[in-house]
Design a protein around this motif. Structure first.
Motif, PDB file in Angstrom:
ATOM      1  N   GLU A   4      -2.582  56.681  89.646  1.00 41.68           N
ATOM      2  CA  GLU A   4      -2.808  57.825  88.765  1.00 41.68           C
ATOM      3  C   GLU A   4      -3.010  57.371  87.326  1.00 41.68           C
ATOM      4  OE1 GLU A   4       0.589  60.269  89.376  1.00 41.68           O
ATOM      5  OE2 GLU A   4      -0.063  60.900  91.363  1.00 41.68           O
ATOM      6  N   ILE A   5      -2.244  56.391  86.891  1.00 38.96           N
ATOM      7  CA  ILE A   5      -2.373  55.868  85.528  1.00 38.96           C
ATOM      8  C   ILE A   5      -3.733  55.192  85.352  1.00 38.96           C
ATOM      9  CG2 ILE A   5      -1.462  54.194  83.874  1.00 38.96           C
ATOM     10  CD1 ILE A   5       1.325  54.795  85.112  1.00 38.96           C
ATOM     11  N   ALA A   6      -4.128  54.402  86.321  1.00 39.68           N
ATOM     12  CA  ALA A   6      -5.430  53.727  86.260  1.00 39.68           C
ATOM     13  C   ALA A   6      -6.561  54.744  86.259  1.00 39.68           C
ATOM     14  CB  ALA A   6      -5.578  52.763  87.426  1.00 39.68           C
ATOM     15  N   ARG A   7      -6.427  55.779  87.095  1.00 41.71           N
ATOM     16  CA  ARG A   7      -7.457  56.816  87.165  1.00 41.71           C
ATOM     17  C   ARG A   7      -7.571  57.542  85.826  1.00 41.71           C
ATOM     18  NH1 ARG A   7      -6.215  59.232  92.079  1.00 41.71           N
ATOM     19  NH2 ARG A   7      -4.708  60.608  91.090  1.00 41.71           N
ATOM     20  N   ALA A  23     -14.165  64.586  87.091  1.00 39.87           N
ATOM     21  CA  ALA A  23     -12.987  65.445  86.977  1.00 39.87           C
ATOM     22  C   ALA A  23     -12.221  65.488  88.296  1.00 39.87           C
ATOM     23  CB  ALA A  23     -13.396  66.851  86.551  1.00 39.87           C
ATOM     24  N   ALA A  24     -12.949  65.569  89.396  1.00 37.59           N
ATOM     25  CA  ALA A  24     -12.303  65.582  90.708  1.00 37.59           C
ATOM     26  C   ALA A  24     -11.547  64.271  90.937  1.00 37.59           C
ATOM     27  CB  ALA A  24     -13.344  65.798  91.801  1.00 37.59           C
ATOM     28  N   TYR A  25     -12.168  63.170  90.595  1.00 37.67           N
ATOM     29  CA  TYR A  25     -11.521  61.861  90.733  1.00 37.67           C
ATOM     30  C   TYR A  25     -10.274  61.795  89.864  1.00 37.67           C
ATOM     31  CZ  TYR A  25     -10.973  56.776  90.641  1.00 37.67           C
ATOM     32  OH  TYR A  25     -10.478  55.508  90.736  1.00 37.67           O
ATOM     33  N   TYR A  26     -10.369  62.290  88.657  1.00 46.13           N
ATOM     34  CA  TYR A  26      -9.244  62.302  87.713  1.00 46.13           C
ATOM     35  C   TYR A  26      -8.068  63.108  88.272  1.00 46.13           C
ATOM     36  CZ  TYR A  26      -6.790  63.020  83.254  1.00 46.13           C
ATOM     37  OH  TYR A  26      -5.847  63.069  82.257  1.00 46.13           O
ATOM     38  N   LEU A  27      -8.381  64.230  88.929  1.00 41.45           N
ATOM     39  CA  LEU A  27      -7.338  65.097  89.479  1.00 41.45           C
ATOM     40  C   LEU A  27      -6.878  64.680  90.875  1.00 41.45           C
ATOM     41  CD1 LEU A  27      -8.809  68.556  88.427  1.00 41.45           C
ATOM     42  CD2 LEU A  27      -6.790  67.424  87.455  1.00 41.45           C
TER      43      LEU A  27
END
Length: 72
Positions: A4-7, A23-27
């Motif tokens: 999650e931190i890397a994303r 945004a989907a990848y981030y979430l």
């Protein structure tokens, strides 16, 4: 947690506006899920720039922390 931190770090490079896929990848969602949420009037706040849909990182964070977290 490290994923999650890397994303988040990768998404925050450059512009604060992300495409649907970014945004989907981030979430941690699929792009199709994010599109479905948007079409039903749910999901994070988005903006249209001409024909492009963009999400601001702060809006994604707010949605993730708020009521949106239960819809994942």
């Amino acid at each position: 947690m490290l994923d999650e931190i890397a994303r988040a770090a990768q998404a925050r490079k450059g512009t604060p506006f992300l495409s649907t896929e970014q945004a989907a990848y981030y979430l941690g969602l699929s792009a199709r899920k994010l599109q479905a949420l948007r079409s039903r009037g749910g999901g994070p706040v988005f903006r249209r720039h001409c024909r492009f849909v963009r999400y601001h990182i702060e809006d994604l964070d707010n949605w993730s922390r708020g009521s949106g977290a239960g819809t994942r």
